[in-house]
Design an enzyme around this catalytic site. Sequence first.
Site, PDB file in Angstrom:
ATOM      1  N   ASP A  48      -5.636  -4.594   5.791  1.00 20.27           N
ATOM      2  CA  ASP A  48      -6.237  -4.504   7.108  1.00 20.27           C
ATOM      3  C   ASP A  48      -7.755  -4.490   7.075  1.00 20.27           C
ATOM      4  OD1 ASP A  48      -6.425  -2.049   5.989  1.00 20.27           O
ATOM      5  OD2 ASP A  48      -5.413  -0.954   7.587  1.00 20.27           O
ATOM      6  N   ASP A  87       0.848  -1.181   0.000  1.00 17.36           N
ATOM      7  CA  ASP A  87       0.000   0.000   0.000  1.00 17.36           C
ATOM      8  C   ASP A  87       0.883   1.230   0.000  1.00 17.36           C
ATOM      9  OD1 ASP A  87      -2.614  -0.858  -0.091  1.00 17.36           O
ATOM     10  OD2 ASP A  87      -2.569  -1.466   2.013  1.00 17.36           O
TER      11      ASP A  87
END
Lengths: 565, 689
Positions: free
Chosen positions: B525, B318
């Site tokens: 996440d 990310d």
Amino acid sequence: MTAIGWAQIALILGLVVATAVPLGRYTAAVAAGRVAFLAPVERLFYAAGGVDPARGMGWKAYTLAMLASNAVGFLLLYAILRLQGVLPLNPEGVGGQSAWLAFNTAVSFTTNTNWQAYSGESGLSYFSQMAGLTVQNFLSASTGIALALALSRAFASGAVQDLGNYWADLVRITLYLLLPLALLLGLLLVAGGVPQSLSPYVQAATLEGGTQTIPLGPAAFQVAIKQLGTNGGGFFGVNSAHPFENPTPWTNLLQCWAILAIPLALALTFGHIVRDIRQGWALLAVMMGFVVAGVAIVYAAEAGGNPLHMAAGVELATGNMEGKDVRFGVALSSLWAVATTGASNGSVNAMLDSFTPLGGLVPMLMIQLGEVLPGGVGSGLYGMLVFVLLAVFVAGLMVGRTPEYLGKKVGAKEVKLAMLAVLILPAFILGFAAVAAVLPVATASVQDAGPHGLSEILYAYTSGAGNNGSAFGGLTADTPWFNTTIGLAMLFGRYGVIVPVMALAGAIAAKPKLAASTGTFPTHTPLFIGLLAGVILILGGLQFMPALALGPVAEHLVLAAGKTF
Amino acid sequence: MDATPAFHPGEARRAARGGALLNGPIIRRAMLDAIVKLDPRRLVRNPVIFVTEVVSILVTILAVRAAALGEPWAFQAGIALWLWLTVLFATFAEAAAEGRGRAQADSLRRARTETQAKLLLRGDDRTLWQPRAATELRVGELVLVEAGDLIPSDGEVVEGIASVNEAAVTGESAPVIRESGGDRSAVTGGTLVVSDWIVVRITAAPGSTFLDRMISLVEGAARQKTPNEIALDILLAGMTIIFLIAVATLVGLASWNGQPPSVAVLAALLVTLIPTTIGGLLSAIGIAGMDRLVRFNVLATSGRAVEAAGDVDVLLLDKTGTITLGNRQAAGFIPVPGVSEREVAEAAVLSSLADETPEGRSILAFARQRHGIAAPALPEGARVIPFTAQTRISGLDLPHGAFRKGAVDALLRSLGGEAPAEFRADVDRIARAGGTPLAVARDGRLLGAIELKDIVKTGMRARFDALRKMGIRTVMVTGDNRLTAAAIAAEAGVDDFIAEATPEDKLAYIREAQAEGRLVAMVGDGTNDAPALAQADVGLAMQTGTQAAREAGNMVDLDSDPTKLIEVVEIGKQLLITRGALTTFSIANDVAKYFAILPAIFVASYPELGALNVMGLASPESAILSAVIFNALVIVALVPLALRGVRYAPAGAAALLRRNLLIYGLGGVAAPFLGIKIIDVLLVLLGLA
């Protein structure tokens, strides 16, 4: 050693490498079904067998087809050998072989070993030679090549079942590769003086007034395939040392080339099939490296001569010529000894029993290392790929990835099957040799005492289990004990390796093919070539060191100390 | 209720990260365990060491028998002693590796105190509860957790919001927010609610909570052999069988001329030839590898995942938080013609006074730093215009003016009219350079733009270069548009990027890479990351993430630091390299052992074989004993290496192979020549042989 000797060796080995390039590419084309100049004949075979050549087989179907065809071949040959006395083409009226001997011979020729516990000129009819042995020379060779192609295909693409069609492979290899080459070589051998005749043996009156029987027969074409197919079974008892089987240095050159040509070319065929020719060259480099190193040691040992003779001042300047033919000399005999054992051929042009201890050690070790240098046709390649997988597995971890070869991960199943294949040789060579060394029924066959006698026993089982077929000599092998145990060694040495190797092919084929990156273990570099050689020496050779220390190594040191037995 | 765990194992782990490899208590405990592990029923799992033990028993019996019969027994006893030590050193290595993990497990166990949960009787009424032991809670039940309570088990927040101290598992004592809905709804049993209350739906059965799994993992109790370990075990077992054949057949072969060697000598030859070094250290290497990961505060669900990490070809990272410093920061004020830069700055500050986002804070900080503008306190009577996803504009209405900032297109639309060409050009330039432009206005008049920039973390470029050398492609995943993404990707030095990435895009990218035969690792996440995490070969979930993400991944980072993925890959590689290096070393050792033992064994039959005694060892007995002693001691000598892992610096496969082959291959051939000779000299000096 002489410059001319090395030049002869270099000429033959150079020729082998030069022909490996087109031969390797051509065999790949045959394997892919792209060669079809005898398509009608091919179709005839498929129609007769009810085979669809385009239908792929999984590893089990492929292996079962192979085992079935080999079993039929074995039974047919066994019957011919037992019944040759009543079969045609038997001008000398040779009787049928005993059950023990026929078992041994039939196993020997179906397994591409061609160990001969008989002598061709006195023990076989022309029919047995032609319809029995020569047919098996072709079939056992194409069987080996077919299996190697199946394993090669397993590496070529990801997640497949199909390893090719066994029957199509068998027909194509025989029709397009072995037959044309054997035809060509046979004609050249005829031109070189090798007989090809069905007439009875010739009775000649000698100058001394005695009579001599001169054996003849359809030798040339059988000799051609015996060399090309790494079979090695001689038409005559003394094999390619016989003046009719191998009359001149030129026929010697042709035959020595033929021994190495196909097994070495198959390394490049592998490169073509996996679409990365560098991989093929790496395998070829390892094979050739061992051959050259082996020749160097044997040549040096033989040219150095026998220390006992040297001490007595009777040694010829040419080195140890005992058991060697003057028309070949030390250099070409040394090359042949290494080529025939490295290539699982087994034909001989000199008596290995008469080599110096180190000169005899190298041929024995070439077989013990797994018959992969370059090994028999096909069997050498698949044996080599087993070592490649083990080398990649052990050292591949050291680059920080779970090991892979050509994008195929090497896991527990592959290691297990590879180890099973590697276990066969030590189990059958050392196991049988250890028993034979203490069993009176076996020791009675052994000619020499001391370490040389042990070498004779060791070599016999090495040759059998390694499917080589060459004889060290000095061993009376036509006894029930040796016929049976060597027969078993040949059987397990062939099929005990083939079945795990084919299971390996199935496991590899089913795996996805991963993409390569700079993090991938490189398998075409000089470093890998050296590593593979080291793994072959260590995993293939270390277990034989104690036995070799008691045989040729002890003999060498004892001889240097001036002791005999 | 005494709810505060007195101990923070996470902090203990951090403290241990750089600590000594082994300390006194661990070594003492390992010595005891090493003896317990001699039980053949346990040892049979390790074929090489099992064979060694069987041979040790055999030689011991022979030595005792010889002593009882009054025959010479000292040599046999010496061999037996060192064979036993070989086995003991191997079991010690495993015990020591387990001991390191056990120390951590003990500290974790203290966090798993018995708690009484407040079991809700009705989901819609949180006043109606009854006490229930935490160990008796079933999946799906709802519990109330209030400030000061320990969360009784793993679960999902279904109602409420609370700050939670998760130090028990993460070692980080700053509380984190847990709330229902969204990506921060997962709570872990054993953690402490510091303020407010939450209603939690239990998701883990007693004994299978995160903490339980963590304990069994670090303890090695749940340890199963990894695929690669199994394969290596088979190789070692195969080699053991081969050498068993080679040694057993010597009885017959040596009888050809002379006497076969004694059983003790053959036993010595066998044990020195079979790969006892790697056989003895293999499980210790695996345990230590997991342990290294735990010390990095990463929990892997299996050793398989750690191995897979070593194989990864593609890393999906990310952008935010991994490649760039979390949030965009102000990097410039660009006025429209006729307006001064300071005017833009002042308007930007006022419009951001109520903006609590990191971007808003960075505007104030930048204005102070660049223009010396101190942000005033929020004046009385000011009206805050909050940012909404619909308007994409925020600001402040003050008596002396209305200040606005927002997305360029949104603000321009609300102002109406054309923006000056210069402004358009500036905005385009900012976007092309990877930044985000915001427009600033006062009383409906456009003043200029704020340039927000992603700041690439220092050192990332070098790390990506290192990864590229290892053959790993890095792919940046971002919600930015292509232009912005391309600029940041170029600045950070990643190989590829996925712009405007949706969870589906990530999943598709992973599938495509896998179809090409690549192994993919990613970090995630949120719940919407779960499919991609599950699809990836290595999925590293953040501890702060949702329960779904944590279940989907095969590793959890307790620090929630996405950059860790790179370390995880390196640990995986180091584990494999250590295994390969010690295997190579072990096998290469055999050459020298032959030169020590073979002449010693056969010199009686062929005195000339003494020529092979190239090390010049004193006597056949001392030669054999020296080889056996070397073989045993080398296991102990390599325990630290097995626990620590071999040195690993990122490099291409060819370079790594060359280096490691040189050290462990050639070194493995050479080392025993030296070692055996030294031991032989010592034996002679001590009068033992």
